[in-house]
Design an enzyme around this catalytic site. Structure first.
Site, short mmCIF file in Angstrom:
data_model
loop_
_atom_site.label_atom_id
_atom_site.label_comp_id
_atom_site.label_asym_id
_atom_site.label_seq_id
_atom_site.Cartn_x
_atom_site.Cartn_y
_atom_site.Cartn_z
N ASP A 16 42.63 34.87 36.96
CA ASP A 16 42.44 35.25 38.26
C ASP A 16 41.02 34.75 38.83
O ASP A 16 40.23 34.35 37.74
CB ASP A 16 42.60 36.74 38.53
CG ASP A 16 42.30 37.29 39.66
OD1 ASP A 16 42.91 36.49 40.62
OD2 ASP A 16 42.10 38.53 39.77
N ASP A 18 38.59 36.14 41.88
CA ASP A 18 37.67 37.24 42.42
C ASP A 18 38.15 38.34 41.38
O ASP A 18 38.98 38.94 40.90
CB ASP A 18 38.67 37.93 43.79
CG ASP A 18 38.29 36.84 44.84
OD1 ASP A 18 37.25 36.09 44.76
OD2 ASP A 18 39.08 36.74 45.72
#
Length: 250
Positions: A16, A18
């Protein structure tokens, strides 16, 4: 033809972006740093997230802000050195690294390039962007005109990470050796792909973030092995240990 359960030697590492690679949220960073907070809050309840961020880019363009201004803003993002070290070490080990994120292509690529780690990744799957003829940055949903709706109740309309993970793994092809997946994330959108992982895979949720909480209270059995992390140092140590463990097993 390789047996269906045969594992290849190097893991596939899905990141991922953020609050995982970047400790902050890239959309929030641009909104705050470029003075858009008031307008963002006014429109927050009226537009889907991708449309809202596209509207923010329209506002910047109307103010005379350029792509270079947005790039300069993104270049001020600081990444944890331990995260950078983990990415470079995993790449040096010969692992296949991909970003799977609900941020957007321009923000992610700009930040990774600025920190010299863009080439460590074989792919970035996220909401696409383009620059129009007027020089305005446009942001579009991943599941838009080119990719059909996904129909997943666990994911936002614009991106089902579980569907993307299935495509990356290509489970219909028996000619491809199954790769162990190490999935690193923090958000609620990372729960769907976690449920797609098998018992030989690993998930690394950020402790006390939404993914970690969803895993902890899940009524659906979690098949992959779970390894928590809280900061860059823990992520780095855990990831390198898992890479070495997977490499020894196959």
């Amino acid at each position: 033809m390789a047996p269906e359960n045969q594992l290849s030697g190097k893991p596939l590492i899905i990141w991922d972006f953020d609050r995982t690679i970047m400790d902050d949220d890239s959309d929030r960073w641009v909104v705050v740093e470029m003075g858009l907070t008031q307008l963002f809050n006014q429109l927050r309840q009226t537009l889907p997230w991708n449309s809202l961020m596209d509207r923010m880019m329209e506002e910047l363009h109307s103010q005379g802000k350029t792509i270079e201004d947005i790039t300069n803003c993104l270049n001020r993002v600081v990444l944890n050195p331990q995260i950078i070290s983990a990415i470079r070490a995993a790449h040096a080990h010969g692992c296949d690294l991909k970003v799977l994120s609900d941020a957007n292509q321009f923000f992610i690529e700009t930040i990774l390039k600025n920190h010299g780690i863009y080439d460590c990744f074989s792919g970035i799957i996220t909401n696409p962007t383009s620059v129009d003829e007027a020089g305005r940055l446009r942001i579009f949903p991943y599941h838009g005109s080119a990719v059909p709706p996904h129909g997943c109740d666990l994911c936002p309309p614009n991106l089902c990470k579980g569907l993307v993970l299935n495509k990356i793994q290509d489970p219909t092809s028996q000619a491809i050796k199954k790769r162990v997946v190490i999935y690193i994330g923090d958000g609620g959108g990372d729960f769907c792909p976690t449920l797609k992982l098998g018992g030989e895979d690993h998930v690394m949720p950020r402790k006390d973030f939404p993914l970690h909480r969803l895993i902890s209270k899940s009524s659906t059995p979690i098949k992959p092995k779970v390894h928590e992390w809280s900061n860059g140092e823990e992520l780095n140590k855990t990831l390198i240990r898992l890479i070495e463990l997977v490499s020894l097993k196959v």
